[in-house]
Scaffold this motif. Structure first.
Motif, PDB file in Angstrom:
ATOM      1  N   SER A  54      -0.697   5.421   6.780  1.00 50.80           N
ATOM      2  CA  SER A  54      -1.686   6.358   6.261  1.00 50.80           C
ATOM      3  C   SER A  54      -3.090   6.042   6.739  1.00 50.80           C
ATOM      4  N   LEU A  55      -3.306   4.823   7.270  1.00 54.44           N
ATOM      5  CA  LEU A  55      -4.628   4.440   7.728  1.00 54.44           C
ATOM      6  C   LEU A  55      -4.733   4.437   9.245  1.00 54.44           C
ATOM      7  N   ARG A  56      -3.737   4.975   9.917  1.00 56.15           N
ATOM      8  CA  ARG A  56      -3.817   5.088  11.363  1.00 56.15           C
ATOM      9  C   ARG A  56      -4.738   6.227  11.753  1.00 56.15           C
ATOM     10  N   ARG A  57      -5.084   6.259  13.027  1.00 53.24           N
ATOM     11  CA  ARG A  57      -5.984   7.293  13.516  1.00 53.24           C
ATOM     12  C   ARG A  57      -5.428   8.688  13.242  1.00 53.24           C
ATOM     13  N   ARG A  58      -6.318   9.589  12.920  1.00 51.09           N
ATOM     14  CA  ARG A  58      -5.933  10.933  12.530  1.00 51.09           C
ATOM     15  C   ARG A  58      -5.414  11.749  13.712  1.00 51.09           C
ATOM     16  N   LYS A  59      -4.693  12.829  13.413  1.00 44.91           N
ATOM     17  CA  LYS A  59      -4.199  13.759  14.415  1.00 44.91           C
ATOM     18  C   LYS A  59      -5.235  14.862  14.636  1.00 44.91           C
ATOM     19  N   PRO A  60      -5.117  15.606  15.740  1.00 44.19           N
ATOM     20  CA  PRO A  60      -5.979  16.768  15.918  1.00 44.19           C
ATOM     21  C   PRO A  60      -5.747  17.766  14.792  1.00 44.19           C
ATOM     22  N   GLU A  61      -6.750  18.598  14.515  1.00 41.60           N
ATOM     23  CA  GLU A  61      -6.661  19.534  13.394  1.00 41.60           C
ATOM     24  C   GLU A  61      -5.464  20.458  13.540  1.00 41.60           C
ATOM     25  N   SER A  62      -5.122  20.819  14.792  1.00 41.58           N
ATOM     26  CA  SER A  62      -4.016  21.739  15.005  1.00 41.58           C
ATOM     27  C   SER A  62      -2.680  21.167  14.573  1.00 41.58           C
ATOM     28  N   ALA A  63      -2.627  19.836  14.390  1.00 41.40           N
ATOM     29  CA  ALA A  63      -1.369  19.186  14.030  1.00 41.40           C
ATOM     30  C   ALA A  63      -1.197  19.044  12.526  1.00 41.40           C
ATOM     31  N   TYR A  64      -2.191  19.436  11.721  1.00 43.08           N
ATOM     32  CA  TYR A  64      -2.100  19.284  10.282  1.00 43.08           C
ATOM     33  C   TYR A  64      -1.001  20.169   9.702  1.00 43.08           C
ATOM     34  N   HIS A  65      -0.132  19.574   8.915  1.00 40.58           N
ATOM     35  CA  HIS A  65       0.860  20.367   8.201  1.00 40.58           C
ATOM     36  C   HIS A  65       1.518  19.491   7.161  1.00 40.58           C
ATOM     37  N   HIS A  66       2.015  20.089   6.100  1.00 41.58           N
ATOM     38  CA  HIS A  66       2.775  19.377   5.071  1.00 41.58           C
ATOM     39  C   HIS A  66       2.034  18.138   4.548  1.00 41.58           C
ATOM     40  N   GLY A  67       0.753  18.294   4.262  1.00 40.57           N
ATOM     41  CA  GLY A  67      -0.002  17.192   3.683  1.00 40.57           C
ATOM     42  C   GLY A  67      -0.615  16.240   4.686  1.00 40.57           C
ATOM     43  N   ASP A  68      -0.499  16.510   5.996  1.00 45.33           N
ATOM     44  CA  ASP A  68      -1.095  15.628   6.995  1.00 45.33           C
ATOM     45  C   ASP A  68      -2.608  15.559   6.858  1.00 45.33           C
ATOM     46  N   LEU A  69      -3.239  16.642   6.416  1.00 45.24           N
ATOM     47  CA  LEU A  69      -4.692  16.651   6.302  1.00 45.24           C
ATOM     48  C   LEU A  69      -5.167  15.546   5.370  1.00 45.24           C
ATOM     49  N   ARG A  70      -4.499  15.369   4.252  1.00 45.03           N
ATOM     50  CA  ARG A  70      -4.914  14.319   3.314  1.00 45.03           C
ATOM     51  C   ARG A  70      -4.843  12.952   3.976  1.00 45.03           C
ATOM     52  N   ARG A  71      -3.749  12.673   4.675  1.00 46.77           N
ATOM     53  CA  ARG A  71      -3.607  11.382   5.345  1.00 46.77           C
ATOM     54  C   ARG A  71      -4.671  11.199   6.415  1.00 46.77           C
ATOM     55  N   ALA A  75      -7.554   8.361   6.684  1.00 45.90           N
ATOM     56  CA  ALA A  75      -7.725   7.552   7.894  1.00 45.90           C
ATOM     57  C   ALA A  75      -9.156   7.636   8.408  1.00 45.90           C
ATOM     58  N   ALA A  76      -9.728   8.840   8.401  1.00 45.25           N
ATOM     59  CA  ALA A  76     -11.111   9.001   8.830  1.00 45.25           C
ATOM     60  C   ALA A  76     -12.056   8.252   7.894  1.00 45.25           C
ATOM     61  N   GLY A  77     -11.766   8.308   6.592  1.00 41.60           N
ATOM     62  CA  GLY A  77     -12.574   7.584   5.622  1.00 41.60           C
ATOM     63  C   GLY A  77     -12.489   6.087   5.827  1.00 41.60           C
ATOM     64  N   PHE A  78     -11.295   5.607   6.156  1.00 39.29           N
ATOM     65  CA  PHE A  78     -11.128   4.178   6.424  1.00 39.29           C
ATOM     66  C   PHE A  78     -11.957   3.755   7.631  1.00 39.29           C
ATOM     67  N   ASP A  79     -11.927   4.550   8.695  1.00 39.70           N
ATOM     68  CA  ASP A  79     -12.716   4.239   9.884  1.00 39.70           C
ATOM     69  C   ASP A  79     -14.204   4.130   9.554  1.00 39.70           C
ATOM     70  N   LEU A  80     -14.711   5.107   8.805  1.00 39.16           N
ATOM     71  CA  LEU A  80     -16.120   5.102   8.438  1.00 39.16           C
ATOM     72  C   LEU A  80     -16.451   3.950   7.494  1.00 39.16           C
ATOM     73  N   LEU A  81     -15.534   3.648   6.597  1.00 41.02           N
ATOM     74  CA  LEU A  81     -15.731   2.529   5.682  1.00 41.02           C
ATOM     75  C   LEU A  81     -15.874   1.222   6.450  1.00 41.02           C
ATOM     76  N   MET A  85     -10.773  -6.860  15.736  1.00 38.12           N
ATOM     77  CA  MET A  85     -10.288  -6.838  14.357  1.00 38.12           C
ATOM     78  C   MET A  85      -8.882  -6.247  14.314  1.00 38.12           C
ATOM     79  N   THR A  86      -8.026  -6.874  13.552  1.00 35.34           N
ATOM     80  CA  THR A  86      -6.676  -6.348  13.372  1.00 35.34           C
ATOM     81  C   THR A  86      -6.722  -5.095  12.513  1.00 35.34           C
ATOM     82  N   VAL A  87      -6.010  -4.078  12.917  1.00 34.35           N
ATOM     83  CA  VAL A  87      -6.018  -2.808  12.192  1.00 34.35           C
ATOM     84  C   VAL A  87      -4.972  -2.837  11.100  1.00 34.35           C
TER      85      VAL A  87
END
Length: 208
Positions: free
Chosen positions: A8-25, A29-35, A1-3
């Motif tokens: 904003s729908l790319r694979r998420r970063k590790p938790e340690s990389a979250y900053h400046h709103g990255d967590l929301r994105r 992305a995690a929600g999109f994967d599960l969807l 399947m084409t991604v």
């Protein structure tokens, strides 16, 4: 399947990389994967948090509930949808509409769960979700502009828009439900879409 190509729908970063709103994105992305894997009905904020590698409470800093998360996913879906509609190059207005019909159906076939969410009953009321409404309206403006370029009389454009959208959306849903072109490969499905679009375009532009 084409991604979906929206960043904003790319694979998420590790938790340690979250900053400046990255967590929301990353949550989107995690929600999109599960969807894509399980559908909207089985998606929960707890599952999204677990998939993103954060605490169960973390999503609530950005989303009041599951519906708010689904709206954010759908909004990003409409960004990718708009890009898909704009990607087709055509020399004539009729050919442009044909290309958009193909892009519309192809998007639905590549991302069935996302497509059903974008146009489904969970988010039928856009008023509580201004970002989603903005992105959805912007995507349909592309189709409206194409119809305006090919339709001479402004008074006819609303009716033509309704007919064109009903045709292409209905075709997409019928394909997703296996009513048309069940089991067809991409080439055969594209051929059927193009032929159907060509015929409906002739009908829409026939002098009255």
């Amino acid at each position: 399947m084409t991604v979906v190509t929206n960043p904003s729908l790319r694979r998420r970063k590790p938790e340690s990389a979250y900053h400046h709103g990255d967590l929301r994105r990353c949550l989107v992305a995690a929600g999109f994967d599960l969807l894509e894997k399980h559908g909207a009905a089985s998606l929960s904020l707890r599952q999204v948090a677990q998939s993103a590698g954060v605490s169960p409470a973390a999503p609530y800093a950005h989303f009041a509930d599951k519906t708010a998360l689904l709206a954010a996913i759908a909004a990003e879906g409409f960004v990718a949808f708009k890009a898909a509609l704009e990607a087709g190059k055509a020399k004539t207005p009729a050919a442009r509409l044909e290309a958009m019909a193909l892009a519309y159906v192809s998007f639905a076939r590549r991302h069935p769960a996302l497509f059903r969410l974008m146009f489904g009953p969970e988010l039928a009321d856009l008023s509580p979700h201004p970002e989603l409404r903005e992105k959805a309206v912007a995507s349909f403006a592309v189709l409206q502009e194409a119809i305006a370029a090919s339709q001479g009389r402004a008074s006819d454009r609303e009716a033509v828009m309704t007919a064109a959208w009903s045709f292409v959306h209905g075709l997409a849903v019928l394909m997703l439900d296996g009513r048309i072109a069940q089991g067809a490969d991409e080439r055969e499905a594209a051929r059927r879409v193009k032929e159907a679009a060509r015929r409906i375009s002739r009908g829409l532009h026939r002098p009255t």
